[in-house]
Scaffold this motif. Structure first.
Motif, mmCIF file in Angstrom:
data_model
loop_
_atom_site.group_PDB
_atom_site.id
_atom_site.type_symbol
_atom_site.label_atom_id
_atom_site.label_comp_id
_atom_site.label_asym_id
_atom_site.label_seq_id
_atom_site.Cartn_x
_atom_site.Cartn_y
_atom_site.Cartn_z
ATOM 1 N N ALA A 170 22.449 -18.928 -8.823
ATOM 2 C CA ALA A 170 23.195 -17.669 -8.894
ATOM 3 C C ALA A 170 23.398 -17.232 -10.342
ATOM 4 O O ALA A 170 23.297 -16.039 -10.663
ATOM 5 C CB ALA A 170 24.538 -17.826 -8.185
ATOM 6 N N ASP A 171 23.668 -18.189 -11.223
ATOM 7 C CA ASP A 171 23.889 -17.864 -12.646
ATOM 8 C C ASP A 171 22.622 -17.332 -13.308
ATOM 9 O O ASP A 171 22.710 -16.603 -14.306
ATOM 10 C CB ASP A 171 24.363 -19.109 -13.398
ATOM 11 N N HIS A 172 21.452 -17.701 -12.802
ATOM 12 C CA HIS A 172 20.174 -17.286 -13.393
ATOM 13 C C HIS A 172 19.452 -16.272 -12.506
ATOM 14 O O HIS A 172 18.218 -16.170 -12.545
ATOM 15 C CB HIS A 172 19.281 -18.507 -13.613
ATOM 16 N N LYS A 173 20.201 -15.505 -11.740
ATOM 17 C CA LYS A 173 19.591 -14.594 -10.770
ATOM 18 C C LYS A 173 18.609 -13.629 -11.425
ATOM 19 O O LYS A 173 17.477 -13.461 -10.936
ATOM 20 C CB LYS A 173 20.679 -13.815 -10.032
ATOM 21 N N ASP A 174 18.999 -12.982 -12.505
ATOM 22 C CA ASP A 174 18.138 -11.967 -13.113
ATOM 23 C C ASP A 174 16.851 -12.588 -13.648
ATOM 24 O O ASP A 174 15.758 -12.026 -13.474
ATOM 25 C CB ASP A 174 18.883 -11.244 -14.231
ATOM 26 N N ASP A 175 16.964 -13.734 -14.320
ATOM 27 C CA ASP A 175 15.771 -14.391 -14.871
ATOM 28 C C ASP A 175 14.834 -14.832 -13.751
ATOM 29 O O ASP A 175 13.610 -14.666 -13.851
ATOM 30 C CB ASP A 175 16.171 -15.602 -15.713
ATOM 31 N N LEU A 176 15.392 -15.406 -12.693
ATOM 32 C CA LEU A 176 14.557 -15.867 -11.584
ATOM 33 C C LEU A 176 13.893 -14.700 -10.861
ATOM 34 O O LEU A 176 12.701 -14.759 -10.526
ATOM 35 C CB LEU A 176 15.402 -16.682 -10.604
ATOM 36 N N ALA A 177 14.645 -13.635 -10.615
ATOM 37 C CA ALA A 177 14.075 -12.482 -9.918
ATOM 38 C C ALA A 177 12.932 -11.870 -10.718
ATOM 39 O O ALA A 177 11.879 -11.522 -10.158
ATOM 40 C CB ALA A 177 15.162 -11.441 -9.654
ATOM 41 N N ARG A 178 13.117 -11.760 -12.013
ATOM 42 C CA ARG A 178 12.052 -11.193 -12.849
ATOM 43 C C ARG A 178 10.806 -12.090 -12.815
ATOM 44 O O ARG A 178 9.679 -11.599 -12.710
ATOM 45 C CB ARG A 178 12.549 -11.036 -14.284
ATOM 46 N N LEU A 179 11.019 -13.397 -12.875
ATOM 47 C CA LEU A 179 9.885 -14.319 -12.866
ATOM 48 C C LEU A 179 9.149 -14.266 -11.527
ATOM 49 O O LEU A 179 7.907 -14.291 -11.479
ATOM 50 C CB LEU A 179 10.379 -15.737 -13.147
ATOM 51 N N ILE A 180 9.885 -14.199 -10.426
ATOM 52 C CA ILE A 180 9.252 -14.059 -9.107
ATOM 53 C C ILE A 180 8.357 -12.827 -9.072
ATOM 54 O O ILE A 180 7.209 -12.871 -8.604
ATOM 55 C CB ILE A 180 10.320 -13.985 -8.000
ATOM 56 N N THR A 181 8.871 -11.707 -9.571
ATOM 57 C CA THR A 181 8.108 -10.466 -9.559
ATOM 58 C C THR A 181 6.883 -10.554 -10.454
ATOM 59 O O THR A 181 5.786 -10.118 -10.079
ATOM 60 C CB THR A 181 9.013 -9.306 -9.997
ATOM 61 N N LEU A 182 7.035 -11.139 -11.638
ATOM 62 C CA LEU A 182 5.918 -11.200 -12.578
ATOM 63 C C LEU A 182 4.766 -12.030 -12.033
ATOM 64 O O LEU A 182 3.597 -11.666 -12.202
ATOM 65 C CB LEU A 182 6.390 -11.776 -13.920
ATOM 66 N N GLU A 183 5.054 -13.153 -11.381
ATOM 67 C CA GLU A 183 3.938 -14.006 -10.978
ATOM 68 C C GLU A 183 3.463 -13.778 -9.550
ATOM 69 O O GLU A 183 2.348 -14.158 -9.215
ATOM 70 C CB GLU A 183 4.266 -15.485 -11.205
ATOM 71 N N SER A 184 4.297 -13.161 -8.697
ATOM 72 C CA SER A 184 3.863 -12.929 -7.315
ATOM 73 C C SER A 184 3.596 -11.461 -7.004
ATOM 74 O O SER A 184 2.953 -11.152 -5.995
ATOM 75 C CB SER A 184 4.916 -13.453 -6.330
ATOM 76 N N GLY A 185 4.118 -10.546 -7.837
ATOM 77 C CA GLY A 185 3.946 -9.121 -7.583
ATOM 78 C C GLY A 185 4.955 -8.538 -6.617
ATOM 79 O O GLY A 185 4.902 -7.346 -6.286
ATOM 80 N N LYS A 186 5.900 -9.340 -6.147
ATOM 81 C CA LYS A 186 6.913 -8.840 -5.212
ATOM 82 C C LYS A 186 7.803 -7.821 -5.930
ATOM 83 O O LYS A 186 8.258 -8.071 -7.050
ATOM 84 C CB LYS A 186 7.768 -9.994 -4.696
ATOM 85 N N PRO A 187 8.087 -6.656 -5.327
ATOM 86 C CA PRO A 187 8.998 -5.697 -5.959
ATOM 87 C C PRO A 187 10.337 -6.357 -6.290
ATOM 88 O O PRO A 187 10.843 -7.198 -5.545
ATOM 89 C CB PRO A 187 9.143 -4.605 -4.899
ATOM 90 N N ILE A 188 10.897 -5.958 -7.414
ATOM 91 C CA ILE A 188 12.060 -6.644 -7.970
ATOM 92 C C ILE A 188 13.249 -6.630 -7.006
ATOM 93 O O ILE A 188 14.008 -7.610 -6.943
ATOM 94 C CB ILE A 188 12.454 -6.018 -9.337
ATOM 95 N N LYS A 189 13.400 -5.580 -6.233
ATOM 96 C CA LYS A 189 14.541 -5.572 -5.307
ATOM 97 C C LYS A 189 14.376 -6.648 -4.238
ATOM 98 O O LYS A 189 15.369 -7.240 -3.802
ATOM 99 C CB LYS A 189 14.747 -4.196 -4.683
ATOM 100 N N GLY A 190 13.144 -6.923 -3.840
ATOM 101 C CA GLY A 190 12.909 -8.014 -2.913
ATOM 102 C C GLY A 190 13.098 -9.366 -3.571
ATOM 103 O O GLY A 190 13.572 -10.320 -2.944
ATOM 104 N N SER A 191 12.742 -9.468 -4.846
ATOM 105 C CA SER A 191 12.922 -10.732 -5.566
ATOM 106 C C SER A 191 14.398 -11.069 -5.718
ATOM 107 O O SER A 191 14.791 -12.241 -5.640
ATOM 108 C CB SER A 191 12.255 -10.638 -6.942
ATOM 109 N N ARG A 192 15.207 -10.055 -5.935
ATOM 110 C CA ARG A 192 16.651 -10.309 -6.045
ATOM 111 C C ARG A 192 17.215 -10.823 -4.717
ATOM 112 O O ARG A 192 18.067 -11.711 -4.696
ATOM 113 C CB ARG A 192 17.363 -9.034 -6.482
ATOM 114 N N VAL A 193 16.736 -10.260 -3.630
ATOM 115 C CA VAL A 193 17.161 -10.748 -2.311
ATOM 116 C C VAL A 193 16.719 -12.197 -2.132
ATOM 117 O O VAL A 193 17.475 -13.034 -1.599
ATOM 118 C CB VAL A 193 16.594 -9.857 -1.197
ATOM 119 N N GLU A 194 15.517 -12.520 -2.573
ATOM 120 C CA GLU A 194 15.037 -13.895 -2.439
ATOM 121 C C GLU A 194 15.925 -14.873 -3.199
ATOM 122 O O GLU A 194 16.216 -15.973 -2.709
ATOM 123 C CB GLU A 194 13.588 -14.013 -2.925
#
Length: 484
Positions: A75-99
């Protein structure tokens, strides 16, 4: 560029082999990852096997605290993790935040379940001559769990291997997806400083060939695989261990005449096109009761046309890239084959590099690949039906059986769906994409074997053992006291 090391039994190590991770949207380099070879995989197994007795003796309180700590760190690293998910998988960032939010729930739920691994007390005096015999049943960890995970949810699907394994006292070794290993390695950093014995957790990017010991080595107690139907071949290589397979699907939803059409349209659009259709439970087939088919399409098609195709880091984006351009080329080939066989192309059917426009096909023949196979892309087919029983039969006309959705208000139809649909989960007035972290999740037919969902995964990652107590011994202290 400095290579990201792999996580071997609680320590960071590197190797001579390095592989690039690229953004599927623009091809830019996201990172460089050290790749392990077979000897590293065998070391991970050996170290886990050595620490296995220590992990099994770790109290449920400590296991629960570790999982809760990791949940807080995610939870503390939500923004960093969401951005990384999007960069390497291509998932839209709003979906990465949900993940990321879901991964927090996964670890929190596992933290709670770690304290609820209960046993049973069984009376054994069910036949004559067995007075004061009792059975005490406990669940014991299988020892080492090997997890192989896909690219499309590189955080939460890894979490669904690690969290229940640790909750139940197992060691765990993860082979993350080659397209998206950086998120899993970020997660490994969040375990640093936790009260886990060294050797309990390894996250090792490696080739499929080098990962083979995770499938074949007898020291591995369980294989948990999420991915394509290649999982069945892995199971053949692991005939003597516990195997859980969460594989593909071509999920169908049924919209009957008594459905809330606005709800059905909203759920169908989200279910078909979130993550660009790269979900094993993505809505791929929509069956419409003929009396309402026109009204549904009048709302559904404009909603699809409003989906935003853009940079997945843009919070407005709905449709991002497929994981590779080859996947996009294959998708368009299947669409063209369906059209050639008589389907009507309602919208989409084009691509720009690895991005496929949201595509809707009307009435393709049932033998078409877009009906029979898993498209794993932003493609959905529409077909009409006359009776509810016909719709159930059409959904069942598939090699897959992961989840299905049914939109109706009628309780008889709801329970008929529950009885007759050959899937692992029936979602009423929800799309097939509905999933909560604690629910049993898995499929029938080619869609898999066993169930995920924290408590259900824990059941699979543990084995029952019974202790039988004969408390009716002639020389027992109780009998001697009675004589006195």
């Amino acid at each position: 560029m400095e290579a990201q090391p792999f996580y071997l039994s609680g320590a960071w190590e590197s190797s001579t082999e390095k592989r690039l991770v690229r953004n599927p949207y623009d091809g830019n380099i996201v990172g460089l990852v050290a790749y392990a070879d077979r000897s590293v995989v065998l070391r991970a197994i050996q170290l886990a096997d050595q620490v296995r007795p220590i992990m099994q003796s770790l109290t449920s309180y400590v296991r629960s605290q570790v999982l809760s700590t990791v949940a807080d760190r995610i939870a503390d690293h939500k923004d960093d993790l969401a951005r990384l998910i999007t960069l390497e998988s291509g998932k839209p960032i709003k979906g990465s935040r949900v993940e990321v939010d879901r991964a927090v729930v996964t670890f929190k739920t596992a933290s709670e379940e770690a304290k609820r691994i209960e046993g049973e007390l069984l009376p054994m005096d069910v036949i004559p001559g067995q007075p004061n015999h009792w059975g005490l049943v406990r669940r014991f960890p299988v020892g080492i769990v090997a997890g192989i995970t896909p690219f499309n949810s590189p955080l939460n699907l890894v979490a669904h291997k690690i969290a229940p394994a640790l909750a139940s006292g197992n060691c765990v070794i993860i082979k993350p997806a080659p397209q998206a290993p950086l998120t899993a390695l970020f997660l490994a950093r969040l375990f640093d400083g936790c009260d886990l014995p060294p050797g309990v957790l390894s996250i090792i990017p490696c080739s499929n060939a080098d990962a083979e010991p995770l499938v074949t080595d007898d020291r591995i107690g369980m294989l948990s695989f999420t991915g394509s139907t290649v999982g069945w071949k892995l199971k053949e290589k692991a005939p003597h261990k516990v195997v859980t397979l969460e594989l593909g699907g071509n999920a169908g939803i049924i919209v009957h005449e008594d459905a809330d059409l606005d709800l059905a349209v909203q759920r169908a659009v989200a279910g078909a096109f979130s993550s660009s259709g790269q979900r094993c439970i993505s809505v791929q087939r929509i069956y419409l009761h003929r009396p309402i088919a026109g009204r549904f399409c009048d709302r559904f098609i404009p909603a699809v046309s409003r989906l935003v195709i853009a940079d997945p880091l843009d919070p407005r984006t709905d449709i991002g890239p497929l994981i590779t351009e080859d996947a996009a080329i294959r998708t368009l080939r299947w669409v063209e084959e369906a059209v050639a066989a008589g389907a009507e192309l309602v919208c989409g059917g084009t691509r720009d590099g690895s991005i496929v426009a949201p595509t809707v096909l009307f009435n393709p023949p049932t033998f078409a690949s877009v009906c029979r196979e898993e498209v794993f892309a932003p493609v959905v087919i529409l077909r009409e039906y006359d009776t509810f029983e016909d719709a159930i039969d059409e959904v069942n006309d598939s090699h897959f059986g992961l989840q299905a959705g049914v939109f109706t208000r009628d309780m008889q139809r709801i329970f008929y769906s529950f009885e007759k649909l050959q899937v692992g989960g029936v979602m009423i007035n929800e799309a097939s994409t509905y999933r909560m972290e604690h629910m049993p999740y898995g499929g029938m037919k080619l869609s898999g074997l066993g169930r995920e969902g924290i408590r259900y995964a824990i059941e699979t990652m543990t084995e029952r053992k019974i202790l039988v107590l004969n408390l009716d011994q002639a020389g027992s202290p109780v009998k001697q006291d009675a004589v006195r």
